[in-house]
Scaffold this motif. Structure first.
Motif, short mmCIF file in Angstrom:
data_model
loop_
_atom_site.label_atom_id
_atom_site.label_comp_id
_atom_site.label_asym_id
_atom_site.label_seq_id
_atom_site.Cartn_x
_atom_site.Cartn_y
_atom_site.Cartn_z
N THR A 19 -15.32 66.12 57.21
CA THR A 19 -15.70 64.72 57.44
C THR A 19 -14.91 63.79 56.53
O THR A 19 -14.46 62.72 56.96
CB THR A 19 -17.22 64.53 57.22
OG1 THR A 19 -17.92 65.46 58.04
CG2 THR A 19 -17.64 63.12 57.57
N THR A 20 -14.71 64.20 55.28
CA THR A 20 -13.90 63.39 54.37
C THR A 20 -12.48 63.27 54.90
O THR A 20 -11.89 62.17 54.90
CB THR A 20 -13.89 64.01 52.95
OG1 THR A 20 -15.23 64.06 52.46
CG2 THR A 20 -13.02 63.21 52.00
N GLY A 21 -11.90 64.37 55.37
CA GLY A 21 -10.55 64.34 55.93
C GLY A 21 -10.45 63.41 57.13
O GLY A 21 -9.49 62.64 57.25
N LEU A 22 -11.44 63.45 57.99
CA LEU A 22 -11.45 62.58 59.16
C LEU A 22 -11.52 61.11 58.75
O LEU A 22 -10.78 60.27 59.27
CB LEU A 22 -12.63 62.94 60.07
CG LEU A 22 -12.77 62.16 61.36
CD1 LEU A 22 -11.58 62.43 62.27
CD2 LEU A 22 -14.07 62.53 62.06
N LEU A 23 -12.40 60.81 57.80
CA LEU A 23 -12.54 59.42 57.35
C LEU A 23 -11.28 58.93 56.63
O LEU A 23 -10.88 57.77 56.79
CB LEU A 23 -13.77 59.27 56.46
CG LEU A 23 -15.10 59.46 57.17
CD1 LEU A 23 -16.24 59.55 56.17
CD2 LEU A 23 -15.35 58.33 58.17
N LEU A 24 -10.65 59.81 55.85
CA LEU A 24 -9.38 59.43 55.21
C LEU A 24 -8.28 59.20 56.24
O LEU A 24 -7.44 58.30 56.08
CB LEU A 24 -8.96 60.50 54.19
CG LEU A 24 -9.82 60.58 52.92
CD1 LEU A 24 -9.42 61.78 52.07
CD2 LEU A 24 -9.72 59.29 52.12
N GLN A 25 -8.30 59.99 57.31
CA GLN A 25 -7.34 59.78 58.41
C GLN A 25 -7.56 58.42 59.06
O GLN A 25 -6.60 57.70 59.36
CB GLN A 25 -7.46 60.90 59.45
CG GLN A 25 -6.54 60.72 60.65
CD GLN A 25 -5.07 60.76 60.26
OE1 GLN A 25 -4.66 61.58 59.45
NE2 GLN A 25 -4.28 59.87 60.83
#
Length: 138
Positions: A19-25
Motif C-alpha cells: 500500500t505504501t508503494g502504491l501511494l508513493l507511485q
C-alpha cells in the motif's frame, strides 16, 4: 520495567509495504504530471495514509512495570493492574486489537467488577508471561 514489541506477521508487512508503494507511485505520478499543485488535498491524504500505515509498527508495544501492564498502540493506551489479570491464553482471533500478528495472547482481567479481555501479540510470549507472573493457559 520491561518493554515488549509486537510480533508482526508477514501478511501485515505485505499489506503495509504494498500500500505504501502504491501511494508513493500515486505521489510520484502527480509530481511528474505537475498536478500536485492542482490537487494538494490528494497528496496530503496519501501522505497521511502512509503515516497511519506505519504508525502502529513503530508504536505498538507492551510495557510491564512492577504493578501494571501498559499497552500502547497508536493513540490508544490501556493500563491493566497485574493483580487484576485472571488468566493468559493463546488465541488467533481476528478481532481488532493492539496486536500486529494473529499469534496472540488473550489476557482476561477484571475491570470495574466485570471480566473483560484484550488481545496482544508480543514477540517473546514466554518472557512476556514471566514478566506478568502468569502461566500461559492452553
Amino acid at each position: 520495567m520491561q518493554t515488549f514489541r509486537s510480533k508482526i506477521d508477514w501478511w501485515f508487512w505485505g499489506v503495509v509495504i504494498a500500500t505504501t508503494g502504491l501511494l508513493l507511485q500515486f505521489l510520484w505520478t502527480m509530481y511528474v504530471k505537475g498536478t500536485m499543485q492542482e490537487y494538494p488535498e490528494h497528496a496530503a491524504v496519501y501522505l497521511f495514509t502512509i503515516v497511519l500505515l506505519w504508525w502502529p509498527i513503530f508504536n505498538t508495544r507492551y510495557i510491564v512495570t512492577e504493578n501494571d501492564l501498559i499497552i500502547h498502540s497508536m493513540l490508544f493506551k490501556w493500563k491493566i493492574n497485574k493483580a487484576d489479570i485472571i488468566k493468559i491464553s493463546a488465541s488467533n482471533h481476528l478481532i481488532s486489537s493492539p496486536a500486529l500478528s494473529l499469534d496472540r495472547l488473550r489476557i482476561d482481567y477484571a475491570k470495574n467488577g466485570n471480566v473483560t479481555h484484550i488481545l496482544v501479540s508480543p514477540k517473546d510470549q514466554k518472557a512476556f508471561c514471566l514478566a506478568l507472573e502468569h502461566d500461559l493457559t492452553k
